[in-house]
Design an enzyme around this catalytic site. Structure first.
Site, short mmCIF file in Angstrom:
data_model
loop_
_atom_site.label_atom_id
_atom_site.label_comp_id
_atom_site.label_asym_id
_atom_site.label_seq_id
_atom_site.Cartn_x
_atom_site.Cartn_y
_atom_site.Cartn_z
N CYS A 239 0.82 -1.23 0.00
CA CYS A 239 0.00 0.00 0.00
C CYS A 239 0.85 1.27 0.00
O CYS A 239 0.40 2.32 -0.45
CB CYS A 239 -0.92 0.01 1.22
SG CYS A 239 -2.15 -1.30 1.16
N ASN A 381 -0.61 -1.39 -7.16
CA ASN A 381 -0.57 -2.44 -6.12
C ASN A 381 -1.93 -3.13 -6.06
O ASN A 381 -2.28 -3.86 -6.96
CB ASN A 381 -0.16 -1.82 -4.79
CG ASN A 381 -0.17 -2.85 -3.65
OD1 ASN A 381 0.30 -3.97 -3.83
ND2 ASN A 381 -0.73 -2.49 -2.52
N GLU A 382 -2.73 -2.85 -5.06
CA GLU A 382 -4.04 -3.51 -4.95
C GLU A 382 -5.09 -2.59 -5.56
O GLU A 382 -5.74 -1.82 -4.85
CB GLU A 382 -4.35 -3.83 -3.49
CG GLU A 382 -3.49 -4.96 -2.97
CD GLU A 382 -3.80 -5.36 -1.54
OE1 GLU A 382 -4.44 -4.57 -0.82
OE2 GLU A 382 -3.38 -6.46 -1.15
O1 AHR Z 1 1.39 -6.55 3.45
C1 AHR Z 1 0.63 -5.58 4.06
C2 AHR Z 1 -0.39 -4.97 3.11
O2 AHR Z 1 -1.28 -5.95 2.67
C3 AHR Z 1 0.17 -4.42 1.84
O3 AHR Z 1 0.61 -3.14 2.00
C4 AHR Z 1 -1.01 -4.44 0.92
O4 AHR Z 1 -0.61 -4.56 -0.42
C5 AHR Z 1 -1.82 -5.59 1.42
O5 AHR Z 1 -3.14 -5.22 1.61
#
Ligand code: AHR
Length: 667
Positions: A239, A381-382
């Site tokens: 994140c 990322n997500e």
């Molecule tokens: O690994 C912790 C968090 O988990 C990361 O930042 C994110 O990509 C996921 O939600």
């Protein structure tokens, strides 16, 4: 029929008959496709004090006085003032120590470090500071490493003095050698009793960092990484890449160049969980992109940077929830160019010719003229699309079209969002193929049941032309009601990883997450490696990762039971298994995980081999499923190796309950 089988079960118990023997057919005569060298890697994010206060060797917190509370981490005494016209434009604050005005009074600043500073008796620590005497002349400052927590006659563990001269800012260094080991030391800097002195970027590092770099990494933690022999190294998250808002996303250009001029960024893990709140958690960017590339090279991993796709964190800025407009929380489509440039420039920073490119020149100026040979870049990322608004994929397409024109040689990685299945995943997986990403990143933090039933996850994934490869970029077993690094969670991961190995033609890389956690500063667990200021331990999950990595072999081998993969299926009694061949060692490597409560008799049917073969058996086991390694008992659960002979083609073995076995059989 039902009655007969239950009668048989009663008889079996009554007569002590053992469970049915399972036969694993391992075809050692037909070597399969290659196991990618990137297969098992590491995921790094500055969460849990992983960078500042962890892997990054700096012991001073808030060294440039740029935290919003400028004296956070510092105690001050006497005539101390904060100034803001310092020599570094991105870090303008510094501290002025004026003479106390009375010989028995003193002017002093004291840094508390990250949960204190861990120092070892007899070892060397390099103090450095930028300083000047604003009125001209020479000043003497004193530096003490102190233990002011223990009852002791003299708080000083070690000290040094520095002469500062002239009105110009200069860097000064001194070596401190503490006389004793202490986990909670503080650093004091005393002003001159007669002359005003200005100080900026007050720093303290162990001299003995990993590979001896001055802006280096904590050695024991970096060694844990090296000992994993990771194939891939993802950085800087997570994140962190996205930022809670766009302004606080990770900006790699701020993380390179002289450390004293790298601006501070907020760290979202400071406030993400109010139940684990750390108001003094910021990102110094001291462990920046140069250090990441350098460390990747030194531990032998391919670097895998992940950059923003122009979307701030969608968990915090979900425009479907209402109240937020796309253009307020995400980069408007017509303003993406600087973000696209970030990707292109990063590739140039890593691989470019210093004579032709300014970013490549910076890399050379920082001490690495040769390219870092970057091959992969993740974008986003997500992320996910909304029902009527493809916020993510419309941006990703623009990125891919632009970056591929300039750098077609790179493999680009998209994402299927935060979930292992469900609406977001189902929507994104086909879109990743449409966009022709080279790989896509899947995330799954799931419980035991998920891991037990996911042993066939990748068996039916599309492979071949046009199908992207998989990067299982964040995963860990989060035990139901037991969210810590107990043995059973690691066993579940070991079982699941047979699926990665069996499907190495479609899974190109996988990284357990998160990597690091400070025992006093974690926000998220389980994690692979834990530490305090002086010591560390590797979790059981770390050892599972290491066992796969060190025993990944070079080629897939077929292993089946009644013609099916051994993946914890209904008739397989909780067994999971996979096999590979290591052409360099000429060994067949068989991994078997018994996730059940009963020992399981198994016949290894090694087709293509005959006679007796020298072998090694590596075992990871704990009788107590909730047991874990700790700072007090760091090696409570570690792999154990024994030697034996294995008969071919057929060898009977018994896999004890709740056990991870690896056989390495000389061919
Ligand atoms: O690994 C912790 C968090 O988990 C990361 O930042 C994110 O990509 C996921 O939600």
């Amino acid at each position: 029929m039902k009655k007969i089988s239950s009668l048989f079960a009663v008889l079996a118990v009554a007569t002590g008959m053992s469970a049915q023997t399972h036969t694993f057919d391992i075809n050692t005569a037909k070597v399969g496709g290659a196991i990618p060298s990137t297969m098992y890697g590491i995921f790094f994010e500055d969460i849990n004090y992983a960078a500042d206060g962890g892997l990054y060797g700096e012991l001073v917190m808030n060294r440039s006085l740029e935290f919003p509370n400028h004296f956070a981490g510092w105690d001050i005494s006497g005539k101390v003032t904060l100034k803001d016209d310092g020599p570094f434009n991105k870090n303008p604050h510094y501290v002025r120590l004026a003479p106390s005005g009375h010989s028995d009074k003193h002017t002093m600043i004291e840094n508390r470090g990250f949960f204190g500073m861990g120092v070892k008796g007899g070892e060397e620590y390099r103090f450095s500071v930028w300083a000047r005497v604003p009125d001209g002349g020479t000043a003497k400052i004193w530096i003490d490493l102190v233990d002011n927590a223990t009852m002791t006659d003299d708080q000083k563990l070690g000290n040094a003095g520095i002469e500062v001269s002239g009105k110009e800012w200069k860097k000064y260094t001194a070596i401190l050698k503490p006389k004793a080991t202490f986990a909670k030391a503080h650093l004091r800097v005393w002003g001159d009793s007669k002359v005003t002195t200005d100080l900026e970027h007050v720093s303290l590092f162990p001299v003995d960092t990993y590979k001896g770099h001055e802006n280096g990494m904590r050695k024991d933690l970096a060694e844990s990484l090296e000992q994993l022999k990771p194939g891939i190294f993802r950085f800087p998250g997570g994140c962190i890449v996205e930022g809670t808002d766009l302004a606080t996303r990770y900006q790699w250009k701020n993380s390179v160049g002289p450390v004293e001029n790298r601006p501070l960024n907020e760290n979202r893990w400071h406030y993400t969980f109010t139940s684990r709140y750390f108001p003094d958690y910021y990102q110094s960017y001291g462990l920046g992109f140069f250090e990441f590339f350098q460390l990747s090279e030194e531990i032998g991993a391919e670097p895998l940077p992940v950059l923003s796709v122009g979307l701030s964190c969608q968990f915090q800025n979900n425009i479907e929830r209402g109240g937020l407009k796309e253009e307020d929380v995400h980069v408007p489509i017509d303003q993406l160019q600087p973000y696209i440039d970030d990707v292109i420039d990063l590739i140039d920073f890593a691989n470019g010719d210093p004579a032709k490119n300014q970013w490549a020149k910076l890399r050379a100026d920082m001490g690495h003229p040769a390219p870092f040979n970057l091959k992969y870049v993740g974008i986003g990322n997500e992320q996910w699309d909304y029902k009527d608004n493809p916020v993510f994929t419309k941006r990703l397409k623009i990125f891919l079209d632009a970056v591929r024109k300039v750098h077609p040689e790179i493999k680009y990685i998209g994402t299927t969002g935060p979930d292992s299945e469900g609406d977001k995943f189902d929507m994104l997986q086909p879109k990743m193929a449409e966009l022709k990403v080279d790989l896509y990143d899947e995330h799954f933090y799931r419980n035991e049941e998920w891991f037990l039933k996911s042993g066939n996850r990748y068996d039916n994934y599309k492979r071949g032309k046009g199908a992207p490869k998989v990067f299982a970029g964040e995963y860990a077993c989060h035990g139901r009601g037991k969210k810590w690094n107990h043995f059973n969670a690691a066993l579940m991961e070991a079982a699941f990883m047979t699926d990665l190995e069996r499907n190495a033609d479609v899974v190109e890389m996988a990284t357990y997450a998160p990597l690091f956690a400070h025992v006093e500063g974690w926000q998220w667990r389980p994690d692979a490696i834990w530490y305090d200021n002086l010591n560390k331990f590797n979790s059981c999950s770390y050892y599972v990762q290491q066992l796969y990595s060190l025993n990944k072999g070079t080629n897939m081998l077929s292993l089946t039971m009644n013609g099916k993969p051994v993946a914890g299926n209904a008739d397989q009694d909780g067994l999971f298994a996979s096999a590979v061949y290591d052409k360099n060692a000429n060994e067949v490597i068989v991994k078997v995980i018994n996730t059940g409560d009963e020992p399981q008799p198994v016949t290894l049917n090694l087709k293509g081999m005959k006679g007796s073969h020298a072998a090694q058996l590596i075992t990871l086991h704990s009788d107590d499923l909730t047991a874990e390694n700790t700072l007090e008992q760091p090696t409570k659960i570690v792999p154990k190796t024994s030697s034996l002979n294995v008969n071919a083609p057929s060898q009977d073995i018994t896999v004890p309950a709740r056990t991870f076995y690896i056989y390495r059989i000389k061919k």
